[in-house]
Scaffold this motif. Sequence first.
Motif, short mmCIF file in Angstrom:
data_model
loop_
_atom_site.label_atom_id
_atom_site.label_comp_id
_atom_site.label_asym_id
_atom_site.label_seq_id
_atom_site.Cartn_x
_atom_site.Cartn_y
_atom_site.Cartn_z
N UNK A 1 0.73 -1.07 -0.02
CA UNK A 1 -0.01 -0.08 0.11
C UNK A 1 0.76 1.31 -0.06
N UNK A 2 0.38 2.18 -0.61
CA UNK A 2 1.29 3.42 -0.74
C UNK A 2 1.39 4.22 0.61
N UNK A 3 2.38 4.98 0.58
CA UNK A 3 2.66 5.81 1.87
C UNK A 3 1.37 6.79 2.43
N UNK A 4 1.24 6.55 3.68
CA UNK A 4 0.11 7.35 4.12
C UNK A 4 -1.25 7.25 3.54
N UNK A 5 -1.54 6.11 2.97
CA UNK A 5 -2.88 5.67 2.27
C UNK A 5 -3.70 4.69 3.06
N UNK A 6 -3.12 3.90 4.05
CA UNK A 6 -3.85 3.30 5.06
C UNK A 6 -3.06 3.00 6.21
N UNK A 7 -3.95 2.69 7.42
CA UNK A 7 -3.10 2.15 8.42
C UNK A 7 -3.77 0.62 8.87
N UNK A 8 -2.74 -0.07 9.03
CA UNK A 8 -2.86 -1.56 9.35
C UNK A 8 -3.59 -1.77 10.58
N UNK A 9 -4.48 -2.52 10.73
CA UNK A 9 -5.16 -2.91 11.98
C UNK A 9 -4.09 -3.49 12.99
N UNK A 10 -4.21 -2.95 14.10
CA UNK A 10 -2.88 -3.16 15.35
C UNK A 10 -2.66 -4.43 15.56
N UNK A 11 -3.64 -5.31 15.52
CA UNK A 11 -3.61 -6.97 15.76
C UNK A 11 -2.87 -7.64 15.00
N UNK A 12 -2.45 -7.08 13.64
CA UNK A 12 -1.92 -7.94 12.64
C UNK A 12 -0.44 -7.90 12.85
N UNK A 13 0.21 -8.60 13.81
CA UNK A 13 1.56 -9.04 14.01
C UNK A 13 1.99 -10.16 13.75
N UNK A 14 3.22 -10.46 13.52
CA UNK A 14 3.62 -11.91 13.15
C UNK A 14 3.19 -12.85 14.00
N UNK A 15 2.85 -13.79 12.92
CA UNK A 15 2.06 -15.19 13.84
C UNK A 15 0.62 -15.13 14.04
N UNK A 16 0.02 -13.84 14.01
CA UNK A 16 -1.35 -13.60 14.31
C UNK A 16 -2.19 -14.49 12.96
N UNK A 17 -3.01 -15.17 13.44
CA UNK A 17 -3.99 -16.03 12.32
C UNK A 17 -4.92 -14.93 11.55
N UNK A 18 -5.12 -15.22 10.51
CA UNK A 18 -5.90 -14.35 9.62
C UNK A 18 -7.28 -15.04 9.04
N UNK A 19 -8.26 -14.38 8.76
CA UNK A 19 -9.54 -15.19 8.15
C UNK A 19 -10.04 -14.06 7.02
N UNK A 20 -9.90 -14.55 6.01
CA UNK A 20 -10.41 -13.80 4.98
C UNK A 20 -11.78 -13.01 5.07
N UNK A 21 -11.76 -11.84 4.86
CA UNK A 21 -13.16 -10.89 5.18
C UNK A 21 -12.88 -10.16 6.40
N UNK A 22 -12.01 -10.27 7.26
CA UNK A 22 -11.77 -9.75 8.50
C UNK A 22 -11.09 -8.39 8.26
N UNK A 23 -11.13 -7.48 9.20
CA UNK A 23 -10.40 -6.15 8.86
C UNK A 23 -8.88 -6.29 8.77
N UNK A 24 -8.25 -5.56 7.54
CA UNK A 24 -6.79 -5.58 7.29
C UNK A 24 -6.47 -4.13 7.76
N UNK A 25 -7.26 -3.26 7.29
CA UNK A 25 -6.61 -1.96 7.45
C UNK A 25 -7.63 -0.79 7.19
N UNK A 26 -7.36 0.47 7.78
CA UNK A 26 -8.44 1.41 7.52
C UNK A 26 -7.97 2.42 6.54
N UNK A 27 -8.64 2.95 5.50
CA UNK A 27 -8.25 3.99 4.60
C UNK A 27 -8.13 5.22 5.14
N UNK A 28 -6.91 6.18 5.07
CA UNK A 28 -7.04 7.29 5.64
C UNK A 28 -7.33 8.53 4.77
N UNK A 29 -8.21 9.16 5.03
CA UNK A 29 -9.16 10.28 4.34
C UNK A 29 -7.83 10.97 3.96
#
Length: 297
Positions: free
Chosen positions: A269-297
Amino acid sequence: MSLTAYKAPSYAQRAKIAFQYLMPQQGLTRLAGWFAEKKLGALTHFVIKVFTKKYQVNLAEAEKTNPSDYATFNEFFIRPLKENARPIDQDTQTLCLPADGRVSEAGQITQNSLLQAKGHTFTLETLLANDLALAEKFKDGQFITTYLSPRDYHRVHMPCDATLRKMIYVPGELFSVNPFLAEHIPNLFARNERVICEFDTTFGTMVQILVGATITASMSTIWAGVINPPRSKELLVYEYLAEGESAIHLKKGQEMGAFRLGSTVINLFPKESVTLSSHLIAGEPTRMGEPLAKILS
């Protein structure tokens, strides 16, 4: 990003790493691909049952819940899920995770450097097959690398509404991409075979990369079908129009591709375009469809 100190591998681990360099990657992958496409009846069903038990695959969430319902191993491996098995986050300012798996690494791109795993970094330029103009768009941006294990759902979906602009097939190695080897094989994701997909979005350019690996017999997209095999020895670039009848528009949560035997997805993602969800750290399980990031205005 993971800040854990690098630990030198044991002798047994060094042997495991050495085997990755010595084994016939292409031959094993072709053999796996051949078997995975064969309709072998009871043998195929037996292998699926053993695989399901060994890796604790949850067939209850699949459209077909019985191993005998699948004619080939590949059909089982890229099994579709039941409707609403993976609800898509409906917030228009939220990107959703593209795949089931675990976070390999995620966070800030420092200038042009991404963290592969503790002890290893790699560059945007090498990852993006020396497409310097494309790499420039992601300097100081954000990234997430998602590892799909054998047990996971292996279709890959869109984090947001987007329009396809370019697809690049990059020939390369077929090292395994499990977390242990990601820690010990330099430039792993930039060395392996991969399919780079560039999209236009409301927040700028986004890249979603399907990374091949040992035994990953093929990768596919919904617009081009199976990309490999056959495996080209040369880099292939396909460009797409943003408008008109031939334009390829994809919706948030829509399937965009699949692995026939698992691997890794990388998002840029480009610079200053999104902010990743804080829980997404190495080893964290992911499920398709759940939050990845917020778009910055």
